[in-house]
Every structure is written in structure tokens, then in C-alpha cells.
Design a protein around this motif. Structure first.
Motif, PDB file in Angstrom:
ATOM      1  N   GLU A 229     -12.374  23.633  26.753  1.00 14.20           N
ATOM      2  CA  GLU A 229     -12.247  22.346  27.330  1.00 14.20           C
ATOM      3  C   GLU A 229     -12.274  20.951  26.925  1.00 14.20           C
ATOM      4  O   GLU A 229     -13.590  20.300  28.097  1.00 14.20           O
ATOM      5  N   LYS A 230     -11.603  19.992  27.156  1.00 16.41           N
ATOM      6  CA  LYS A 230     -11.419  18.522  26.718  1.00 16.41           C
ATOM      7  C   LYS A 230     -12.881  18.249  25.590  1.00 16.41           C
ATOM      8  O   LYS A 230     -13.572  17.865  25.992  1.00 16.41           O
ATOM      9  N   SER A 231     -13.080  19.403  24.883  1.00 10.20           N
ATOM     10  CA  SER A 231     -14.199  19.406  23.636  1.00 10.20           C
ATOM     11  C   SER A 231     -14.330  19.636  22.274  1.00 10.20           C
ATOM     12  O   SER A 231     -14.871  19.323  21.205  1.00 10.20           O
ATOM     13  N   VAL A 232     -12.278  19.301  22.134  1.00 12.31           N
ATOM     14  CA  VAL A 232     -11.793  19.740  20.228  1.00 12.31           C
ATOM     15  C   VAL A 232     -11.259  18.486  19.938  1.00 12.31           C
ATOM     16  O   VAL A 232     -11.037  17.418  21.472  1.00 12.31           O
ATOM     17  N   SER A 233     -11.187  17.865  18.643  1.00 12.69           N
ATOM     18  CA  SER A 233     -10.404  16.535  18.200  1.00 12.69           C
ATOM     19  C   SER A 233      -9.253  17.720  17.611  1.00 12.69           C
ATOM     20  O   SER A 233      -9.733  18.600  16.892  1.00 12.69           O
ATOM     21  N   LEU A 234      -7.985  17.186  17.055  1.00 11.14           N
ATOM     22  CA  LEU A 234      -6.781  17.669  16.739  1.00 11.14           C
ATOM     23  C   LEU A 234      -6.158  16.710  15.793  1.00 11.14           C
ATOM     24  O   LEU A 234      -6.586  15.338  15.983  1.00 11.14           O
ATOM     25  N   PRO A 235      -5.856  16.996  14.551  1.00 11.81           N
ATOM     26  CA  PRO A 235      -5.238  16.216  13.795  1.00 11.81           C
ATOM     27  C   PRO A 235      -3.399  16.166  13.854  1.00 11.81           C
ATOM     28  O   PRO A 235      -2.872  15.985  13.033  1.00 11.81           O
ATOM     29  N   VAL A 236      -3.665  15.048  15.466  1.00 12.67           N
ATOM     30  CA  VAL A 236      -2.145  15.690  15.765  1.00 12.67           C
ATOM     31  C   VAL A 236      -1.385  14.479  14.342  1.00 12.67           C
ATOM     32  O   VAL A 236       0.100  14.299  14.473  1.00 12.67           O
ATOM     33  N   GLY A 237      -2.207  13.257  13.997  1.00 11.46           N
ATOM     34  CA  GLY A 237      -1.587  12.302  13.286  1.00 11.46           C
ATOM     35  C   GLY A 237      -0.824  13.207  11.611  1.00 11.46           C
ATOM     36  O   GLY A 237      -0.316  13.035  10.902  1.00 11.46           O
ATOM     37  N   ASP A 238      -1.801  13.866  11.098  1.00  5.13           N
ATOM     38  CA  ASP A 238      -1.710  15.138  10.016  1.00  5.13           C
ATOM     39  C   ASP A 238      -0.578  15.661   9.923  1.00  5.13           C
ATOM     40  O   ASP A 238      -0.796  16.755  11.045  1.00  5.13           O
ATOM     41  N   PHE A 239       0.799  15.368   9.899  1.00  6.69           N
ATOM     42  CA  PHE A 239       1.791  16.106  11.389  1.00  6.69           C
ATOM     43  C   PHE A 239       2.244  17.659  10.322  1.00  6.69           C
ATOM     44  O   PHE A 239       2.302  18.990  11.251  1.00  6.69           O
ATOM     45  N   ASP A 240       2.349  17.727   8.943  1.00  8.65           N
ATOM     46  CA  ASP A 240       1.382  18.811   8.171  1.00  8.65           C
ATOM     47  C   ASP A 240       0.649  19.815   8.796  1.00  8.65           C
ATOM     48  O   ASP A 240       1.313  21.157   9.202  1.00  8.65           O
ATOM     49  N   LEU A 241       0.144  19.394   9.194  1.00  9.53           N
ATOM     50  CA  LEU A 241      -1.432  20.426   9.531  1.00  9.53           C
ATOM     51  C   LEU A 241      -0.967  20.619  10.670  1.00  9.53           C
ATOM     52  O   LEU A 241      -1.564  21.561  11.232  1.00  9.53           O
ATOM     53  N   PHE A 242      -0.626  19.720  11.926  1.00  8.02           N
ATOM     54  CA  PHE A 242      -0.739  19.794  12.900  1.00  8.02           C
ATOM     55  C   PHE A 242       0.105  20.975  13.324  1.00  8.02           C
ATOM     56  O   PHE A 242       0.242  21.515  14.704  1.00  8.02           O
ATOM     57  N   ASN A 243       1.589  20.876  12.789  1.00  4.75           N
ATOM     58  CA  ASN A 243       2.471  21.738  12.906  1.00  4.75           C
ATOM     59  C   ASN A 243       1.887  23.135  12.781  1.00  4.75           C
ATOM     60  O   ASN A 243       2.444  23.872  13.090  1.00  4.75           O
ATOM     61  N   ALA A 244       1.805  23.294  11.383  1.00  4.29           N
ATOM     62  CA  ALA A 244       0.711  24.275  10.544  1.00  4.29           C
ATOM     63  C   ALA A 244      -0.339  24.817  12.273  1.00  4.29           C
ATOM     64  O   ALA A 244      -0.437  26.246  12.432  1.00  4.29           O
ATOM     65  N   LEU A 245      -1.057  24.578  12.442  1.00  2.00           N
ATOM     66  CA  LEU A 245      -1.557  24.935  13.542  1.00  2.00           C
ATOM     67  C   LEU A 245      -0.719  25.457  14.787  1.00  2.00           C
ATOM     68  O   LEU A 245      -0.952  26.142  15.343  1.00  2.00           O
ATOM     69  N   LEU A 246       0.321  24.388  15.550  1.00  4.05           N
ATOM     70  CA  LEU A 246       1.274  25.252  16.532  1.00  4.05           C
ATOM     71  C   LEU A 246       1.743  26.826  16.104  1.00  4.05           C
ATOM     72  O   LEU A 246       1.978  27.194  17.218  1.00  4.05           O
ATOM     73  N   VAL A 247       2.550  26.212  14.619  1.00  6.14           N
ATOM     74  CA  VAL A 247       3.182  27.630  14.672  1.00  6.14           C
ATOM     75  C   VAL A 247       2.176  28.301  14.261  1.00  6.14           C
ATOM     76  O   VAL A 247       2.512  29.503  15.148  1.00  6.14           O
ATOM     77  N   HIS A 248       0.653  28.515  14.052  1.00  9.64           N
ATOM     78  CA  HIS A 248      -0.649  30.548  13.337  1.00  9.64           C
ATOM     79  C   HIS A 248      -0.986  30.807  15.290  1.00  9.64           C
ATOM     80  O   HIS A 248      -0.983  31.487  14.996  1.00  9.64           O
ATOM     81  N   ILE A 249      -0.726  29.004  15.798  1.00  9.62           N
ATOM     82  CA  ILE A 249      -1.878  29.404  16.532  1.00  9.62           C
ATOM     83  C   ILE A 249      -0.649  30.140  18.014  1.00  9.62           C
ATOM     84  O   ILE A 249      -0.561  30.722  18.376  1.00  9.62           O
ATOM     85  N   HIS A 250       0.447  29.717  18.152  1.00  8.81           N
ATOM     86  CA  HIS A 250       2.103  30.383  18.859  1.00  8.81           C
ATOM     87  C   HIS A 250       1.663  32.114  18.831  1.00  8.81           C
ATOM     88  O   HIS A 250       2.018  32.691  18.388  1.00  8.81           O
ATOM     89  N   LYS A 251       1.515  31.866  17.090  1.00  6.90           N
ATOM     90  CA  LYS A 251       1.983  33.928  16.171  1.00  6.90           C
ATOM     91  C   LYS A 251       0.749  33.871  17.108  1.00  6.90           C
ATOM     92  O   LYS A 251       0.859  35.755  17.163  1.00  6.90           O
ATOM     93  N   MET A 252       0.031  34.038  16.574  1.00  5.61           N
ATOM     94  CA  MET A 252      -1.959  34.489  17.254  1.00  5.61           C
ATOM     95  C   MET A 252      -1.648  34.840  18.811  1.00  5.61           C
ATOM     96  O   MET A 252      -1.703  36.195  19.776  1.00  5.61           O
ATOM     97  N   PHE A 253      -1.268  33.384  19.927  1.00  6.74           N
ATOM     98  CA  PHE A 253      -1.580  33.379  21.140  1.00  6.74           C
ATOM     99  C   PHE A 253      -0.438  33.003  22.060  1.00  6.74           C
ATOM    100  O   PHE A 253      -0.633  33.420  22.582  1.00  6.74           O
ATOM    101  N   GLY A 254       0.770  33.223  21.065  1.00  7.04           N
ATOM    102  CA  GLY A 254       1.279  32.478  22.472  1.00  7.04           C
ATOM    103  C   GLY A 254       1.826  31.616  22.457  1.00  7.04           C
ATOM    104  O   GLY A 254       0.766  30.384  22.374  1.00  7.04           O
ATOM    105  N   GLU A 255       2.766  31.164  23.504  1.00  4.79           N
ATOM    106  CA  GLU A 255       3.083  29.724  24.534  1.00  4.79           C
ATOM    107  C   GLU A 255       1.332  29.662  24.791  1.00  4.79           C
ATOM    108  O   GLU A 255       0.876  28.605  25.119  1.00  4.79           O
ATOM    109  N   GLU A 256       0.617  30.680  26.352  1.00  7.75           N
ATOM    110  CA  GLU A 256      -0.187  29.900  26.377  1.00  7.75           C
ATOM    111  C   GLU A 256      -1.822  29.791  25.514  1.00  7.75           C
ATOM    112  O   GLU A 256      -1.993  28.858  25.884  1.00  7.75           O
TER     113      GLU A 256
END
Length: 400
Positions: A229-256
Motif C-alpha cells: 500500500e502506497k509503495s508503487v509508482s505507476l506509468p499514469v502518464g503513459d496512457f497506452d501502457l497504463f490502459n493496458a495495465l487497467l485492462v489486464h488487472i481487471h481481467k485477472m482481479f476484477g474491479e477490486e
């Protein structure tokens, strides 16, 4: 472009972001104005790099990558795109390989003109500055304005009904890529609409000095645990990669999982900045940074940093290619070039963006796997609506 013949002073005056990285890699003495204006006035960059026993090519590539990101917005207006021609090619190129790819495309275009008399028009800009360009050129695009070939990384513009999604549904495109590596075979579109030429893998950069007794995370599940918790840096500014992270995390773990990703984010920072700070003890520094694999080239042997390829596989942002079926006679030669060995080796060897062409040796780490959301999921999902929803879930969890 930064080369080894410029002086350290010239680097500081003309490329300030790259100079910051240079200083952070053991050249702190040039933070002093007197040293910079005296020794820096005469010391060539190549000589300085040799003195530290760094690999000159890798160091210069790293400096140029930061410099290209810094100058990306200027690049849109100053770069000489060839927008009028018989064959049209548009899209976004990854910043680390943009210049060599443009050189290759220009040479290819000349050869096409020599052989056929047809001219090739291309409008290919830096991916890091592409959001406005996409809004202006892709959102709401009409059938008659769709280029013969379009190439870019990411999910949203390719599947969103407001851009290319409706044209895919109407059968406008045909996959004109060839055979692929066995480990990429599941990424070939079974319906034959989309081509893919390479991928941008996301890996973990772990700062062992900031773990505070925690084990090095080996998986996406580890990274989403309360421990980080509060220990990870994310590439929010890199919208291509960040969107890919959102899609795949959702596929694996859902909205949670998306909520946990937001809970564990401590800051958003460009990967080059995180690499620059590797090895520095700082209370605000994240324990883990999710970054494109390319940036691991910039670590230069840092003892406190460890690169982890996630056990479930690296989440990828695909580099897609759309080619018009009704223009196959002119689109296919371009597609074969962009999927070919020359471009594949530029992507893979210079950008660490693994290429799908089986003639390209991607030099992957042992046991490296790729986490791909899958075509069944894509075709059953309104990806544009999903990304809007996940972006809201993420920002609501942040309290933004």
C-alpha cells in the motif's frame, strides 16, 4: 540528437532533462557551476562516459530517450511528415526507436517510388505526445479518411466505436502479418482483422533499499497485496501502457484489483525519472515501479535495483497494425516491411519491444512470459466503455 561529440556544457545548455540523468550517474561534480563552465566546456560526452566504464551506445540511447520525451510536443510541429502521396501511412511510433524507424521508413518509401512510381505519404509522430494527435486524427474518423496503414500501441483507438472499432466491424481491415514466434501465437487475431508487430512489456523495478523487510514481489498478485500500500509508482502518464495495465488487472482481479492498484500507488513518475533515482535513499521513493522493459537498459548496474519479470507474465501494450483490405495491393508491401526483420530488430534490439516476426531473436530473459488479455475477451467487450469505466474506478479510489 545527442551524440558523444558534444561537450558536457552543451548537454546542460541544450538538453537539461538528459543532463539531469547524466549527473545522477556519478557525474555530480558537474552540478557545480565552476566545474561545468571550466572542465565541462572542453570535456566531450563520449570521453566522460568512457571514464566511468559505461557502455557508450546504451548511455547515449538513454539520454536521447529522455530528450525525445522532453521535446515530443515540439516534434509534432517541426518534424517533416510527408502527408501527400499515393499510399498513406499514419500512426504513433515508440519514442526510443522513433528515429531509426523513421529512417527505415523513409528508405523504404524511396524504394517503393523507384519500383512502382507511387509515392508514400506518412504522418508518424512520437507516441509520448500522441493524445492530441489521436483526438484530431482518429476520433470520429470517416471511412474515406482511414489511411492504408495505421500503426500504434495501445487499446482504446483500435477497439473504440468512436474511432476504428466501427470500421473493423464493417470489415474494412485485414491482417497482413505473417508467421510468428510460438510464444506469441495466441496473440494472432483469429478473425483476421488486426495485425500485431510487437509488444511493450511492463516489468517491476524493485528498489531493495525501500522494501523495509518486505519480500521482493514476484507477481501481479504480490504487487496488489496490502503489503505494498502506497509503495508503487505507476506509468499514469503513459496512457497506452497504463490502459493496458487497467485492462489486464481487471481481467485477472476484477474491479477490486483496479481499486487495489490505486490504493498501492504512491506516485506517478516517468520511468526515466525512476531510473535516475535508482539507488538513492528517499522516503518518498516507491518500493516498486511498473515500467516498460526498455528502461531497464538505463540502470547501469545499480546494486539496489532489481528487475522482476512477473510470474503471471508481463502485461503488454500491443503495437497494432491496421491495413485496409480494399487497398491490399498497396497496403501489403508496407505491412510486410513493418512486420519484417529489419523493423522487428529495431523494435526488439534497440527498444526492447519484442517483435512477433519469428526471424527476430528477442533475447528474452529465461522463463519470460507475456500476459495477454485475449481476443475472446476483446471481441466480447466494449473496450472504449470499459476503459472509461476503469479510469473512473481508479480515480475514485484515489479520491481524485
Amino acid at each position: 540528437m545527442i551524440n558523444g561529440n558534444i561537450t558536457v556544457l552543451e548537454l546542460s545548455e541544450n538538453h537539461p532533462e538528459a543532463f539531469n540523468l547524466f549527473v545522477s550517474k556519478g557525474f555530480d561534480n558537474f552540478n557545480k557551476e565552476t566545474t561545468l563552465k571550466s572542465a565541462g566546456k572542453f570535456l566531450k560526452l563520449e570521453t566522460a562516459i568512457k571514464q566511468k566504464n559505461y557502455d557508450i551506445k546504451t548511455f547515449l540511447e538513454s539520454l536521447n530517450e529522455i530528450d525525445s520525451n522532453n521535446d515530443a510536443k515540439v516534434d509534432i510541429t517541426l518534424r517533416d511528415s510527408k502527408k501527400d502521396g499515393d499510399i498513406t501511412v499514419k500512426g504513433l511510433l515508440p519514442c526510443p526507436v522513433r528515429l531509426p524507424l523513421l529512417e527505415g521508413i523513409d528508405a523504404f518509401a524511396e524504394s517503393i517510388t523507384e519500383k512502382t512510381g507511387l509515392s508514400v505519404a506518412h504522418d508518424l509522430i512520437a507516441a509520448s505526445a500522441g493524445q492530441q494527435w489521436l483526438n484530431d486524427n482518429v476520433v470520429g474518423i470517416r471511412a474515406e479518411d482511414v489511411p492504408d496503414v495505421f500503426v500504434s500501441a495501445g487499446f482504446d483507438v483500435f477497439f473504440d466505436e468512436r474511432s476504428f472499432g466501427k470500421h473493423v466491424r464493417n470489415g474494412m481491415f485485414k491482417d497482413m502479418t505473417g508467421d510468428t514466434h510460438s510464444y506469441f501465437s495466441h496473440m494472432k487475431d483469429p478473425k483476421g482483422n488486426y495485425g500485431m508487430i510487437g509488444v511493450v512489456p511492463a516489468v517491476f523495478l524493485v528498489n531493495k533499499d525501500a522494501l523495509d523487510g518486505r519480500a521482493v514481489p514476484k507477481s501481479w498478485a504480490d504487487l496488489l497485496s496490502p503489503e505494498f500500500e502506497k509503495s508503487v509508482s505507476l506509468p499514469v502518464g503513459d496512457f497506452d501502457l497504463f490502459n493496458a495495465l487497467l485492462v489486464h488487472i481487471h481481467k485477472m482481479f476484477g474491479e477490486e484489483g483496479v481499486v487495489k492498484l490505486a490504493d498501492n500507488m504512491v506516485q506517478s513518475m516517468h520511468p526515466a525519472q525512476m531510473v535516475k533515482n535508482a539507488g538513492r535513499k528517499n522516503e518518498a521513493k516507491p518500493a516498486v515501479t511498473i515500467m516498460p522493459y526498455f528502461f531497464t537498459k538505463m540502470l547501469f548496474g545499480s546494486k539496489s535495483a532489481e528487475v522482476v519479470w512477473p510470474e503471471e507474465g508481463s502485461i503488454i501494450s500491443p503495437i497494432f497494425m491496421l491495413t485496409r483490405a480494399d487497398r491490399e495491393d498497396v497496403a501489403r508491401p508496407v505491412a510486410e516491411f513493418l512486420y519484417g526483420k529489419e523493423v522487428g530488430e529495431i523494435l526488439s534490439h534497440r527498444g526492447l519491444f519484442p517483435a512477433l516476426n519469428p526471424q527476430v531473436d528477442n533475447n528474452l530473459p529465461e522463463g519470460a512470459k507475456f500476459n495477454w488479455v485475449g481476443w475472446d475477451y476483446i471481441y466480447k467487450t466494449d473496450m472504449g466503455a470499459l476503459l472509461e469505466k476503469l479510469d473512473k474506478v481508479f480515480n475514485d479510489a484515489l479520491g481524485a
